[in-house]
Design a protein around this motif. Structure first.
Motif, mmCIF file in Angstrom:
data_model
loop_
_atom_site.group_PDB
_atom_site.id
_atom_site.type_symbol
_atom_site.label_atom_id
_atom_site.label_comp_id
_atom_site.label_asym_id
_atom_site.label_seq_id
_atom_site.Cartn_x
_atom_site.Cartn_y
_atom_site.Cartn_z
ATOM 1 N N MET A 171 0.829 -1.198 0.000
ATOM 2 C CA MET A 171 0.000 0.000 0.000
ATOM 3 C C MET A 171 0.865 1.250 0.000
ATOM 4 S SD MET A 171 -2.912 1.322 2.647
ATOM 5 C CE MET A 171 -1.705 2.165 3.663
ATOM 6 N N SER A 212 -4.900 -0.986 -6.237
ATOM 7 C CA SER A 212 -4.941 -2.181 -5.380
ATOM 8 C C SER A 212 -4.815 -3.454 -6.211
ATOM 9 C CB SER A 212 -6.225 -2.208 -4.545
ATOM 10 O OG SER A 212 -7.377 -2.233 -5.355
ATOM 11 N N MET A 256 -6.380 -0.077 0.702
ATOM 12 C CA MET A 256 -6.062 1.077 -0.135
ATOM 13 C C MET A 256 -7.183 2.107 -0.094
ATOM 14 S SD MET A 256 -3.530 1.977 -2.374
ATOM 15 C CE MET A 256 -2.865 0.505 -3.168
#
Length: 439
Positions: free
Chosen positions: A53, A90, A128
């Motif tokens: 992330m 993501s 995310m």
């Protein structure tokens, strides 16, 4: 210093304290129930999605706070654009994660069963999007929602942890599921608050190409700096895993988690400072605000650091058990850098809030390179103590560079950044007198 700034800071600080207590309790449960090796495995598992992330969010969160504060784009359009960006990023993160686990798990995640790593990747989209939505509340300075969401995630994870560890007794699997429960809970509550407080949802607004381009253009500077800062924070964990073993990761991770509690004040203030600086046009007020905060944060961090130093042996033996006694020495080595870095956090958010995140990026390049080199040289020779020394040295270097950059940008003297002034002492005296009268 405005009343709203003080109010938001106190609110955020209260949440941070509550979060520390919840996080500390969770750390104790995990450390005691799994032992150093199991604790190290857990830290490596959750480090995978956290790393992905951080590497792949491309600064969208930082841009969101900045542009919401600037009021240049409609919030609904920002949320809609962030949703699209989060979904794509993501997906990329999951693909890269899968490739990383397939080919590099033996090197960076020694001893971790690959199935755990594949499983934790499922949470990437929500992780995310949580980040991309949460910053909207920070940007509009709705710190009640901002703080509540972060706290409720920890609370949900802790309750789940107690259930899985003590009732169902599923150990490492339970700790990983509890982490996921916290992320899912935050996502659901975020959607509810977006609708309730900002009168919007994921279907509202339009995808803004202009914001998309500007957010990535602005955000990339901050993103690269954040990536480097994260590497500076967590490179030692990966390198300890590479050179040593999961048990060493567990011992070191516990020491770091306790040491970083010293950042409670600087984290709380910097969360409020960034949007405040971004939305202000009064240069003198910005300079004064940051310098006052910087020197007071340093003062209280030094006091807290002294307490931590002398109480560290008791802390680890009492809370974590004899198995973690060696973590006390690691904490003591980390303290000088941790204390100084509290100032770095304040100055970094000030510079970013002035629209100059690239200054943080340049600093991070230097400090990350120094950190990795020192870790590679010292860990094989002196073990986890080498990681602690490397971290403390590079945190200190980073702070010194940020002080120089802030002085160059603002003209504020080092003494006003670091040393308590007469006005501070007068304020302390007033606060003490008020407290005495109320009692």
């Amino acid at each position: 210093m405005s009343n709203s700034f003080v109010k938001n800071t106190i609110m955020t600080l209260s949440r941070q304290i509550s979060g520390i207590l919840l996080g500390l309790l969770a750390s104790i449960i995990i450390a005691r129930s799994l032992g150093p090796e199991g604790n190290g495995l857990y830290q490596l598992i959750v480090l995978l999605p956290t790393t992905l992330m951080t590497l792949l969010n491309l600064g969208v969160g930082t841009s969101s706070v900045y542009y919401v504060g600037q009021k240049k784009y409609d919030i609904k359009d920002i949320i809609k654009t962030n949703t699209a960006s989060g979904a794509v990023l993501s997906l990329v993160a999951v693909i890269i994660g899968l490739i990383g686990v397939m080919f590099f798990s033996d090197k960076f995640f020694e001893g971790v069963p690959p199935n755990y790593l594949y499983f934790i990747l499922l949470i990437m989209p929500l992780l995310m999007l949580n980040d991309f939505y949460l910053v909207i509340f920070q940007g509009v300075q709705d710190f009640k929602s901002f703080n509540s969401l972060a706290l409720l995630r920890q609370l949900a994870a802790l309750i789940s942890l107690v259930l899985f560890i003590f009732v169902l007794q599923i150990g490492l699997v339970g700790t990983v599921i509890a982490f996921i429960v916290g992320v899912v809970t935050q996502f659901i509550l975020t959607l509810i608050l977006l609708n309730k407080n900002l009168k919007t949802n994921l279907l509202s607004g339009s995808f803004s190409k202009a914001y998309f381009k500007e957010s990535f253009s602005f955000g990339f500077k901050a993103h690269f700096s954040n990536v480097l800062s994260f590497i500076n924070y967590r490179a030692d964990i990966y390198l300890i895993s590479m050179f040593l073993n999961p048990a060493a990761v567990g011992l070191y991770g516990v020491a770091v988690s306790i040491a970083e509690r010293l950042w409670i004040v600087s984290q709380s203030i910097s969360s409020v400072l960034y949007p405040a600086i971004s939305s202000s046009s009064d240069v003198d007020s910005k300079n004064k605000l940051t310098s006052v905060i910087s020197r007071n944060v340093l003062f209280f961090s030094i006091i807290a650091g002294i307490v931590f130093y002398f109480a560290s042996d008791l802390i680890f033996r009492l809370l974590f058990g004899e198995a973690y006694a060696d973590s006390s020495d690691i904490l003591k080595m980390l303290l000088p850098g941790i204390i100084l870095f509290s100032v770095d956090r304040i100055l970094s958010n000030d510079l970013a809030g002035r629209g100059k995140p690239e200054l943080n990026m340049y600093t991070s390049i230097f400090t990350v390179a120094s950190n990795i080199i020192l870790n590679i040289l010292l860990i094989p020779k002196v073990g986890i103590a080498g990681a602690a020394i490397s971290t403390s040295v590079t945190y200190s270097l980073s702070t010194l560079v940020k002080m120089f950059l802030f002085k160059r940008e603002t003209g504020v003297s080092y003494s006003k950044m670091l040393l308590l002034q007469k006005e501070d002492l007068i304020l302390f005296k007033r606060l003490i007198n008020k407290a005495v009268k109320r009692s």
